[in-house]
Structure formats: structure tokens, C-alpha cells
Scaffold this motif. Structure first.
Motif, PDB file in Angstrom:
ATOM      1  N   VAL A 127      -6.234  59.109  -7.264  1.00 19.99           N
ATOM      2  CA  VAL A 127      -5.638  59.837  -8.027  1.00 19.99           C
ATOM      3  C   VAL A 127      -4.186  59.469  -7.064  1.00 19.99           C
ATOM      4  O   VAL A 127      -4.094  59.653  -5.796  1.00 19.99           O
ATOM      5  CB  VAL A 127      -5.293  61.406  -8.282  1.00 19.99           C
ATOM      6  N   ILE A 128      -3.305  59.010  -7.839  1.00 21.02           N
ATOM      7  CA  ILE A 128      -1.865  58.735  -7.071  1.00 21.02           C
ATOM      8  C   ILE A 128      -0.402  58.845  -7.291  1.00 21.02           C
ATOM      9  O   ILE A 128      -0.500  58.815  -9.504  1.00 21.02           O
ATOM     10  CB  ILE A 128      -1.987  56.723  -7.893  1.00 21.02           C
ATOM     11  N   VAL A 129       0.033  59.407  -7.351  1.00 24.39           N
ATOM     12  CA  VAL A 129       1.301  60.377  -8.200  1.00 24.39           C
ATOM     13  C   VAL A 129       2.226  59.621  -7.516  1.00 24.39           C
ATOM     14  O   VAL A 129       3.750  60.004  -7.696  1.00 24.39           O
ATOM     15  CB  VAL A 129       1.113  61.755  -7.481  1.00 24.39           C
ATOM     16  N   ASP A 130       2.269  58.626  -6.415  1.00 23.31           N
ATOM     17  CA  ASP A 130       3.693  58.226  -5.588  1.00 23.31           C
ATOM     18  C   ASP A 130       3.241  56.366  -5.698  1.00 23.31           C
ATOM     19  O   ASP A 130       2.158  55.590  -5.282  1.00 23.31           O
ATOM     20  CB  ASP A 130       3.724  58.502  -3.996  1.00 23.31           C
ATOM     21  N   PRO A 131       4.256  55.827  -6.272  1.00 23.85           N
ATOM     22  CA  PRO A 131       4.539  54.546  -6.321  1.00 23.85           C
ATOM     23  C   PRO A 131       3.687  53.451  -5.373  1.00 23.85           C
ATOM     24  O   PRO A 131       3.648  52.692  -5.314  1.00 23.85           O
ATOM     25  CB  PRO A 131       5.761  53.597  -7.158  1.00 23.85           C
ATOM     26  N   LYS A 132       4.771  54.571  -4.353  1.00 21.76           N
ATOM     27  CA  LYS A 132       4.597  53.296  -2.944  1.00 21.76           C
ATOM     28  C   LYS A 132       2.758  52.965  -1.985  1.00 21.76           C
ATOM     29  O   LYS A 132       2.835  52.651  -1.698  1.00 21.76           O
ATOM     30  CB  LYS A 132       5.149  54.722  -1.879  1.00 21.76           C
ATOM     31  N   ASP A 133       1.816  54.446  -2.829  1.00 24.04           N
ATOM     32  CA  ASP A 133       0.813  53.727  -2.282  1.00 24.04           C
ATOM     33  C   ASP A 133      -0.061  52.747  -3.393  1.00 24.04           C
ATOM     34  O   ASP A 133      -0.958  52.463  -3.449  1.00 24.04           O
ATOM     35  CB  ASP A 133       0.073  55.446  -2.326  1.00 24.04           C
ATOM     36  N   TYR A 134       0.734  52.434  -4.095  1.00 18.24           N
ATOM     37  CA  TYR A 134      -0.024  51.048  -5.344  1.00 18.24           C
ATOM     38  C   TYR A 134      -0.391  49.954  -4.607  1.00 18.24           C
ATOM     39  O   TYR A 134      -1.810  49.899  -4.623  1.00 18.24           O
ATOM     40  CB  TYR A 134       0.819  50.900  -6.179  1.00 18.24           C
ATOM     41  N   PRO A 135       0.320  49.967  -3.370  1.00 17.88           N
ATOM     42  CA  PRO A 135      -0.464  48.449  -2.228  1.00 17.88           C
ATOM     43  C   PRO A 135      -1.549  48.681  -1.581  1.00 17.88           C
ATOM     44  O   PRO A 135      -2.539  48.255  -1.185  1.00 17.88           O
ATOM     45  CB  PRO A 135       0.463  47.994  -1.549  1.00 17.88           C
ATOM     46  N   ARG A 136      -1.206  49.832  -1.010  1.00 18.23           N
ATOM     47  CA  ARG A 136      -2.566  50.660  -0.399  1.00 18.23           C
ATOM     48  C   ARG A 136      -4.064  50.533  -0.705  1.00 18.23           C
ATOM     49  O   ARG A 136      -4.402  50.704  -0.443  1.00 18.23           O
ATOM     50  CB  ARG A 136      -2.262  52.057   0.667  1.00 18.23           C
ATOM     51  N   VAL A 137      -4.160  51.170  -1.713  1.00 18.86           N
ATOM     52  CA  VAL A 137      -5.357  51.235  -2.963  1.00 18.86           C
ATOM     53  C   VAL A 137      -5.218  50.041  -3.630  1.00 18.86           C
ATOM     54  O   VAL A 137      -6.884  49.634  -3.229  1.00 18.86           O
ATOM     55  CB  VAL A 137      -4.765  52.240  -4.088  1.00 18.86           C
ATOM     56  N   ILE A 138      -4.458  49.238  -3.763  1.00 18.49           N
ATOM     57  CA  ILE A 138      -5.292  47.580  -3.925  1.00 18.49           C
ATOM     58  C   ILE A 138      -5.566  47.169  -2.696  1.00 18.49           C
ATOM     59  O   ILE A 138      -6.976  46.180  -2.539  1.00 18.49           O
ATOM     60  CB  ILE A 138      -3.689  46.682  -4.810  1.00 18.49           C
TER      61      ILE A 138
END
Length: 177
Positions: A127-138
Motif C-alpha cells: 500500500v502506497i499513500v506517498d508518491p515519494k515511495d514509488y521509486p523505492r517500491v519499483i
């Protein structure tokens, strides 16, 4: 793997969704997010294709349904849950990406509901609610093929902190009326 994307803040979402598609993920999105993704040539299913009905009540109800919440909440290792999911045609959703619209634009019910459901089931749902976490998840998905449980827990904690702050913002907004 399926990701459900429903975001008010569209920052970085097209790039993130493209990366997910390149990794083989199916994208499901709410109508507004789907429109943005399709415009960018990201293959996307709309939520209504999953839950079987269009947004209703002027868009107040679009993502809350057993086909969505059930897909987020069922315990993937529980045999009874697996049978129930199959019986009711509920397919797992493995990731939720959402952020909430500001209280002054309207009180978001579906976003927090999806985020909380996914966070409750963080062992199986990212679950991602913060766009700053997109790169780490990818990065995790590219390097390891999965997001480690410890990071999923961190993301789940962010959800509960975010929803608590959101509820506070709603209280302040409606308290000033």
C-alpha cells in the motif's frame, strides 16, 4: 499481480504505472486516474470493470464494494478465505496506490477505506499513500521481484498515520463551518 490506483495527487503516477506494467502488473484505476493513465498509453482497467457498477451518487461511491475490499482483505493463506473469494469471484489485488483529496474538496471515503484495508493485510498487499515511495517500491520489484515484509509494514504504518491526520484535518475543516 494487480495494482489498484486511485489518486488525487497525480504526481509521478504515470511513470510509476508504466514501470509496473513493464514488470507485468495489471493496472486497475478509478475513472479519473484511468483517464490520465490511458492518455499516457498505460493499459488500464477501470474499477467498475471489477466491481460491476459505475460510480454512483455523483462519484461518492466508486471503490467501496466486496469485489474491491474483499480483494484487499482476504487472507491469501487461509483456505476458507480462498474458497469464499473463489465463490464470489473475488480476485486478489496486490497493491493499492492512493492518496486522498483535501477535505475542502470533499471528504474522501473510498481512498482511506482502500488504504486501511490494504494496510491491515500488509503481508499480502503493498500500500502506497506517498508518491515519494514509488521509486523505492519499483526498485524492490526490479531487484528482488517483491517488496520485503519489513518495508510493507513501514508503508502500512504510513497509512494509519496518514488516515489519522486526514481524520484530524476533516474535523478541523468541518469544525470551522
Amino acid at each position: 499481480m494487480r495494482a489498484l490506483i486511485s489518486v488525487y495527487n497525480k504526481e509521478g503516477i504515470v511513470e510509476f504505472a508504466k514501470e509496473l506494467r513493464e514488470l507485468g502488473w495489471e493496472i486497475i484505476a478509478s475513472r479519473g486516474t484511468a483517464k490520465i493513465l490511458r492518455k499516457a498509453k498505460v493499459k488500464t482497467k477501470e474499477v467498475e470493470e471489477i466491481n460491476g457498477f459505475p460510480p454512483i451518487f455523483g462519484g461518492r461511491l466508486k471503490t467501496i464494494s466486496p469485489k474491491i475490499e474483499g480483494a484487499l482483505l482476504f487472507d491469501r493463506k487461509n483456505k476458507k478465505h480462498q474458497k469464499e473469494a473463489k465463490k464470489f469471484g473475488i480476485e486478489p489485488i496486490d497493491m493499492v496506490v492512493c492518496n486522498f483529496y483535501p477535505p475542502e474538496k470533499g471528504i474522501d471515503i473510498g481512498g482511506p477505506t482502500m488504504a486501511r484495508a490494504a494496510a491491515k493485510n500488509y503481508k499480502y498487499v503493498i500500500v502506497i499513500v506517498d508518491p515519494k515511495d514509488y521509486p523505492r517500491v519499483i526498485d524492490f520489484l526490479k531487484r528482488k521481484g517483491k517488496v520485503p515484509l519489513s518495508f510493507r509494514l513501514k508503508l502500512a504504518r504510513k497509512v494509519f498515520l496518514k488516515t489519522a491526520r486526514y481524520d484530524r484535518a476533516i474535523l478541523e475543516f468541518i469544525g470551522n463551518k
